[in-house]
Write an enzyme that holds these catalytic residues in place. Sequence first.
Site, PDB file in Angstrom:
ATOM      1  N   LEU A 518      28.243  12.300 -14.124  1.00 28.67           N
ATOM      2  CA  LEU A 518      29.224  12.200 -15.214  1.00 28.67           C
ATOM      3  C   LEU A 518      29.001  13.245 -16.294  1.00 28.67           C
ATOM      4  O   LEU A 518      29.934  13.659 -16.970  1.00 28.67           O
ATOM      5  CB  LEU A 518      29.159  10.802 -15.853  1.00 28.67           C
ATOM      6  CG  LEU A 518      29.539   9.630 -14.957  1.00 28.67           C
ATOM      7  CD1 LEU A 518      29.243   8.317 -15.660  1.00 28.67           C
ATOM      8  CD2 LEU A 518      31.011   9.699 -14.574  1.00 28.67           C
ATOM      9  N   GLY A 519      27.778  13.633 -16.500  1.00 28.85           N
ATOM     10  CA  GLY A 519      27.475  14.582 -17.558  1.00 28.85           C
ATOM     11  C   GLY A 519      25.986  14.709 -17.746  1.00 28.85           C
ATOM     12  O   GLY A 519      25.188  14.151 -16.986  1.00 28.85           O
ATOM     13  N   GLY A 521      22.955  15.062 -21.059  1.00 31.51           N
ATOM     14  CA  GLY A 521      22.591  15.181 -22.460  1.00 31.51           C
ATOM     15  C   GLY A 521      21.146  15.607 -22.587  1.00 31.51           C
ATOM     16  O   GLY A 521      20.497  15.992 -21.607  1.00 31.51           O
ATOM     17  N   GLY A 522      20.605  15.521 -23.816  1.00 35.52           N
ATOM     18  CA  GLY A 522      19.226  15.910 -24.036  1.00 35.52           C
ATOM     19  C   GLY A 522      18.256  15.029 -23.278  1.00 35.52           C
ATOM     20  O   GLY A 522      17.149  15.440 -22.943  1.00 35.52           O
ATOM     21  N   GLY A 524      18.836  13.625 -20.202  1.00 41.64           N
ATOM     22  CA  GLY A 524      18.894  13.957 -18.782  1.00 41.64           C
ATOM     23  C   GLY A 524      20.284  13.688 -18.242  1.00 41.64           C
ATOM     24  O   GLY A 524      21.213  13.378 -18.979  1.00 41.64           O
ATOM     25  N   VAL A 526      23.529  11.904 -16.260  1.00 43.62           N
ATOM     26  CA  VAL A 526      24.099  10.555 -16.203  1.00 43.62           C
ATOM     27  C   VAL A 526      24.991  10.460 -14.975  1.00 43.62           C
ATOM     28  O   VAL A 526      25.790  11.365 -14.703  1.00 43.62           O
ATOM     29  CB  VAL A 526      24.925  10.242 -17.470  1.00 43.62           C
ATOM     30  CG1 VAL A 526      25.438   8.812 -17.426  1.00 43.62           C
ATOM     31  CG2 VAL A 526      24.084  10.465 -18.719  1.00 43.62           C
ATOM     32  N   ASP A 637      21.690   8.706 -35.182  1.00 45.84           N
ATOM     33  CA  ASP A 637      22.366   9.740 -34.382  1.00 45.84           C
ATOM     34  C   ASP A 637      23.800   9.311 -34.074  1.00 45.84           C
ATOM     35  O   ASP A 637      24.264   9.435 -32.937  1.00 45.84           O
ATOM     36  CB  ASP A 637      21.606  10.021 -33.097  1.00 45.84           C
ATOM     37  CG  ASP A 637      22.009  11.368 -32.475  1.00 45.84           C
ATOM     38  OD1 ASP A 637      22.480  12.242 -33.228  1.00 45.84           O
ATOM     39  OD2 ASP A 637      21.860  11.535 -31.264  1.00 45.84           O
TER      40      ASP A 637
END
Length: 830
Positions: A518-519, A521-522, A524, A526, A637
């Site tokens: 799916l994508g 991020g920082g 790892g 997903v 965040d």
Amino acid sequence: MELFGKMCRLPAALLFLSLIFSSLFSLSVGGDILTPTQHLPDDQILISVGERFALGFFSPVNSNNRYVGIWYKVSPRTIVWVANRQHPISERNGSLSITANGTLIITDQNSKPIWSSGSSDLASPIAQLLDNGNFIVKEAKGDGNIVPGSLAWQSFDYPTDTLLLGMKLGWNLTSGLNRNLTSWASPSDPAPGLYTMFLDLHGDPQIILLEGSKQLCRAGPWNGQSLSGIPDMMRFKVITVDFVIKNDEVFATYNTTSTSIITRLTMNYTGQVQHFAWLDDSQMWSIYMSKPRDLCDYVSQCGAYGVCNPDDSPICSCLPGFKPRLPRNWDLREGKDGCARMTELDCRNGTDGFATIEKAKLPDTSRSTVDRSMRLDECRATCLRNCSCTAYASANINGTGCIIWTTELNDIRVFTFGGQDLYVRLAVADLGLGSDHSHSRTITGIVVGSVVGILLLAVVGICVRMKRRRRTAATLGAIPFASHCNNEYKDDKDWELPLFDLGTIIAATDNFSIENKLGKGGFGPVYKGKLGEEQEIAVKRLSKTSTQGANEFMNEVILIAKLQHRNLVRLLGCCTQGEERILVYEYMPNKSLDAFIFDKDKGVLLDWQTRYNIIEGIAQGLLYLHRDSRLRIIHRDLKTSNILLDKDMNPKISDFGLARIFREDETTLNTRRVVGTYGYMSPEYAMDGVFSVKSDVFSFGVLVLEIISGKKNRGVSISEHQGNLLAHAWSLWMHGNGLELVDKSISNSISMVEALNCIKLGLLCVQECPKDRPTMSSVVLMLGNKNASLPDPKQPGFFPTRAPSKNESSKSKTNSASINGLSVTTVEGR
């Protein structure tokens, strides 16, 4: 009410003469009384004798339609009753009058009757607005006082969305009149909406909240001091509640200990039932109580024989003597399938007994039987003689009266304060009382697991404490997690979470296939996955090369396992097998908010109402973190990529890897390691490492302005936005051009009043000085009262606009299209 239908049954000649009569006498109205020789035109109002209420024509926000309503004489105008809620007038030439026999009639600009109170037979009628907000039609004496027994009609018998002091919610059993609350369809339309609150007479009477025809919430039966599901009533210092059960009527009503207190109970168009009190010093409404407040307020979250406790994680457990009906679903924190008996009852031999559930909201009483004269010991004996009896309780909290259930027990919850004892019937094998079956067993907590489980809990608790002492460990590989993933575990802080086997995760994601990615991020990558045939999940896998995920993984597991709220993403479990560190979440089909807001094509799918609902949802979730959860949590965040959207576009706050717990006595903390995302950080945090709940409020303000404008706070052209979005919004506001900030793709669907209030609210949240920013409880109050008068904002804390250095650039790089992923920026304090 069918008032319009009743009007049509008036003799035609009488109605015609009445209309002619009232048109001939066009005297304007003063005071609180309307007579047949007068009419109330659109530009006139009635004012109660104490000047507490007014009655007249009004238009809702963002609407030109005209309605006759009653409102509090405070600013902003607060509507509490509407006459012609389904029959608006399109122009400002309507009129309200009373006929010679006492019928109230509203006519439109063409003198056509569009609403009536129904026929009456009075000789000298008058209509009067009382100082309690009731509009009545009565027979008048020469001195103007009411003739005893001559009350022909009153607005209190036909509530809209608001219950006032002395107003009854319930039934007149003689006439069949049912007084209930029905929400507005929207803030601009007072027509009956989706939500209804009424008194259900079946079994032991209880107040029910419906969403359409679906039961949404249940306040429970009256126990002599409060409604079983709202023990907070017992803490009210200025509000008194009465519940009347008589042969001719059954109703609930409330009053105050002082006539100077202004209060109302309103069910808004979103289904929230809120009790407001007017604060003279701040000239605004304050929420005294709001329901539903947590997940356990919604009906049957844990199914038959399940117990809901919002302070537990997970929130569902089984009654003693019962076990999950579908254990696999319970492992995934889905308890609506309920529980089943461990041992069948043995009614013939008379060996059954009872377990006592303390501080409980009684189960659904719609199919129970009630005897208000029976003692509690007689109630117990009666239950034992009836082989179908599943539980009993006292009808009154003082121990008198008897409620007996002969069906499954549904919608049980427990409280830390209030509630009452519920006696659940169990087989002797599940009582553990030997041959003495005459005594009840008090269950103070529901015991789960086995000896092996207890040992595992102890081991994990020791390991977690060791981990805390060894904070210099650089990677999660040093943390002694259990590698067997089919049990539950707890640490010394009572967190628990299902552990998944790595093979299960690999099968669910097709071995982490690129098609399911799916994508990233920082933290790892997903992946999307599926457990079984239906359960969709999002799997977040800690990257081996990540330098940001080890501590964040532990932090997120420990924190989010304790949190349960409809606007927080649900963590289903984790896997810590071998070197793998994996988090398993509920899947959000609409991905993250940034994928919509900052995309020109997708942005049009979020109309103004949807964006407003998203803002409200984020505010509710943040309020839960700051005030209402078991822990007091600062997110640190909050940003668009960490707001996920479910299938109905409801927002859910995600990614708690950077969150911090605050003690009750702490207001601010200081850190040398500043973490978060540029553009959302408050100035005091970004520059000095000081953070508090007001840091999250700042981030929320940035979110609000981004949602309204469809533009990012950072990464925009300096010439276009004078440095960033906050500076641009402030400039527009100061020049009176605030609406220019609104995303052009939704300009046709906005409510100008709501949009301006939201922009103002966003600017209040991003003010430079933390003490000037509102708390999230104030933010939720402002959003709930769309006509609230907000204070003027001060200058925002403009985020530094200098170009970042190469080192900072690499640290602040984010993935704006993260999906169920963690996008983290780490910035070292200077």
